[in-house]
Structure formats: C-alpha cells, structure tokens
Design an enzyme around this catalytic site. Sequence first.
Site, mmCIF file in Angstrom:
data_model
loop_
_atom_site.group_PDB
_atom_site.id
_atom_site.type_symbol
_atom_site.label_atom_id
_atom_site.label_comp_id
_atom_site.label_asym_id
_atom_site.label_seq_id
_atom_site.Cartn_x
_atom_site.Cartn_y
_atom_site.Cartn_z
ATOM 1 N N HIS A 69 -25.225 -14.763 -10.060
ATOM 2 C CA HIS A 69 -26.610 -14.524 -9.648
ATOM 3 C C HIS A 69 -27.278 -13.545 -10.604
ATOM 4 C CE1 HIS A 69 -27.049 -16.607 -5.750
ATOM 5 N NE2 HIS A 69 -25.737 -16.666 -5.893
ATOM 6 N N PRO A 70 -28.544 -13.824 -10.949
ATOM 7 C CA PRO A 70 -29.258 -12.910 -11.845
ATOM 8 C C PRO A 70 -29.694 -11.648 -11.100
ATOM 9 C CG PRO A 70 -30.725 -14.643 -11.099
ATOM 10 C CD PRO A 70 -29.352 -14.975 -10.553
ATOM 11 N N SER A 82 -33.877 -19.851 -9.090
ATOM 12 C CA SER A 82 -34.016 -18.399 -9.023
ATOM 13 C C SER A 82 -35.405 -17.951 -9.472
ATOM 14 C CB SER A 82 -32.950 -17.703 -9.879
ATOM 15 O OG SER A 82 -31.688 -17.820 -9.279
ATOM 16 N N GLU A 85 -37.784 -18.678 -6.582
ATOM 17 C CA GLU A 85 -37.508 -17.806 -5.439
ATOM 18 C C GLU A 85 -38.011 -16.387 -5.707
ATOM 19 O OE1 GLU A 85 -33.627 -20.519 -4.384
ATOM 20 O OE2 GLU A 85 -33.333 -18.561 -5.327
ATOM 21 N N GLN A 86 -37.742 -15.883 -6.905
ATOM 22 C CA GLN A 86 -38.165 -14.528 -7.232
ATOM 23 C C GLN A 86 -39.682 -14.439 -7.352
ATOM 24 O OE1 GLN A 86 -35.997 -12.155 -10.010
ATOM 25 N NE2 GLN A 86 -34.047 -13.167 -9.563
ATOM 26 N N PHE A 117 -27.026 -7.214 -7.137
ATOM 27 C CA PHE A 117 -27.605 -7.181 -5.801
ATOM 28 C C PHE A 117 -28.154 -8.564 -5.485
ATOM 29 C CE2 PHE A 117 -31.437 -6.565 -3.150
ATOM 30 C CZ PHE A 117 -30.822 -6.048 -2.018
ATOM 31 N N ALA A 120 -31.568 -13.044 -0.243
ATOM 32 C CA ALA A 120 -32.408 -14.231 -0.061
ATOM 33 C C ALA A 120 -33.836 -13.699 0.059
ATOM 34 C CB ALA A 120 -31.990 -15.017 1.175
ATOM 35 N N VAL A 121 -34.609 -13.811 -0.995
ATOM 36 C CA VAL A 121 -35.885 -13.101 -1.089
ATOM 37 C C VAL A 121 -37.039 -13.778 -0.347
ATOM 38 C CG1 VAL A 121 -35.291 -11.923 -3.234
ATOM 39 C CG2 VAL A 121 -36.460 -14.143 -3.328
#
Length: 171
Positions: A69-70, A82, A85-86, A117, A120-121
């Site tokens: 995960h980034p 990602s 999502e971000q 870290f 789930a944003v």
Amino acid sequence: MDDLIHHVNSWSDTQFVQTFGTLFEESAWVAERSAVLRPFSSLEEMMQVMTQQVLASKYEEKLQLLRKHPDLGARISMSSNSVQEQAGAGLDSLSPEQYKDLKQLNGEYITQFGFPFILAVKGHTAESILESIRHRRGRSPQEEFETALNEVFKIAAIRLRQWYALARDGS
C-alpha cells in the site's frame, strides 16, 4: 444466485485473477488462491473467501500485502484505485502544511510498525486522516497489524462494490 456471480463463476481462473487481482493492492495471489474455490453463491461470499485466504496466509505474506500500500498523501506512483480513493478524501489537494504533517506522520508510523499507515479513506477528510494516524500510533504492534489488515479488507470490499456497480450498469 444473481446472474453476475454466476457469470463470474464461469470465468477461467486467468480472467478471474485479471478482474479481481487488484482488489488487494498489488497482491493478485489473493485472487489466485480464491479462484479455485469457486463457485461462490454471492459477491459477499467471494469477499469472505478472499479475506480468509489473507487471514490463513503466512505472517510474511500479510506483511508484504500491507507494504504494497502506498503512503497516504504521497506524491508517488500508485495504482489507479489508490489514486481515485485518495483523491476522494482530498489527499490530492493537501495544503503544504497538511502535506508536511502527513509525510512526517507516515514516516514515523512506518518506522514504528514496519508498514505504511493504511486507512479506507472513503468518507474521510484530510483532517480526519491526520487524526486517525495520530491516534493509531498509540497502539501495540500486534493491534495495529490487525487494524491495518482490517482496513485492507474494507478497501477491497469497497473496490468490489464499485466493480459490481460498474458491471451491473454495463450489462
């Protein structure tokens, strides 16, 4: 059984892995191990099986899954999932101060736990993400490892629901 899951069950293992190999960040092995356990009665059962494959895997495999995960808010190459999502949580438009804080907290978190870290944003803001990372740094390594895995499961479930909505609308 819904027609879509019946269709998914009829796919080759290769097609299944190509479609669902990205649910778990750069960890197609989860889909590979799950493909052979079809047929599934629902997408929920499919996600349960995938989750079980992760939980039953060796510690080192789980750790590598987490490490794929980034960093949240990092301006580096990451999967298209990602990126979307971000961006949805505002991490693509952080103020310089927020970016500096998040970068520092991410670095401290990785030093403390050995993986980035993970959160789930969806539904979060930049501020709630910063608060979450600060809070979770107070946990034990085992507790945080389990929390991070649970966040990975949430992310995968969100991605599966998004795939389902697109597949249903496209059929």
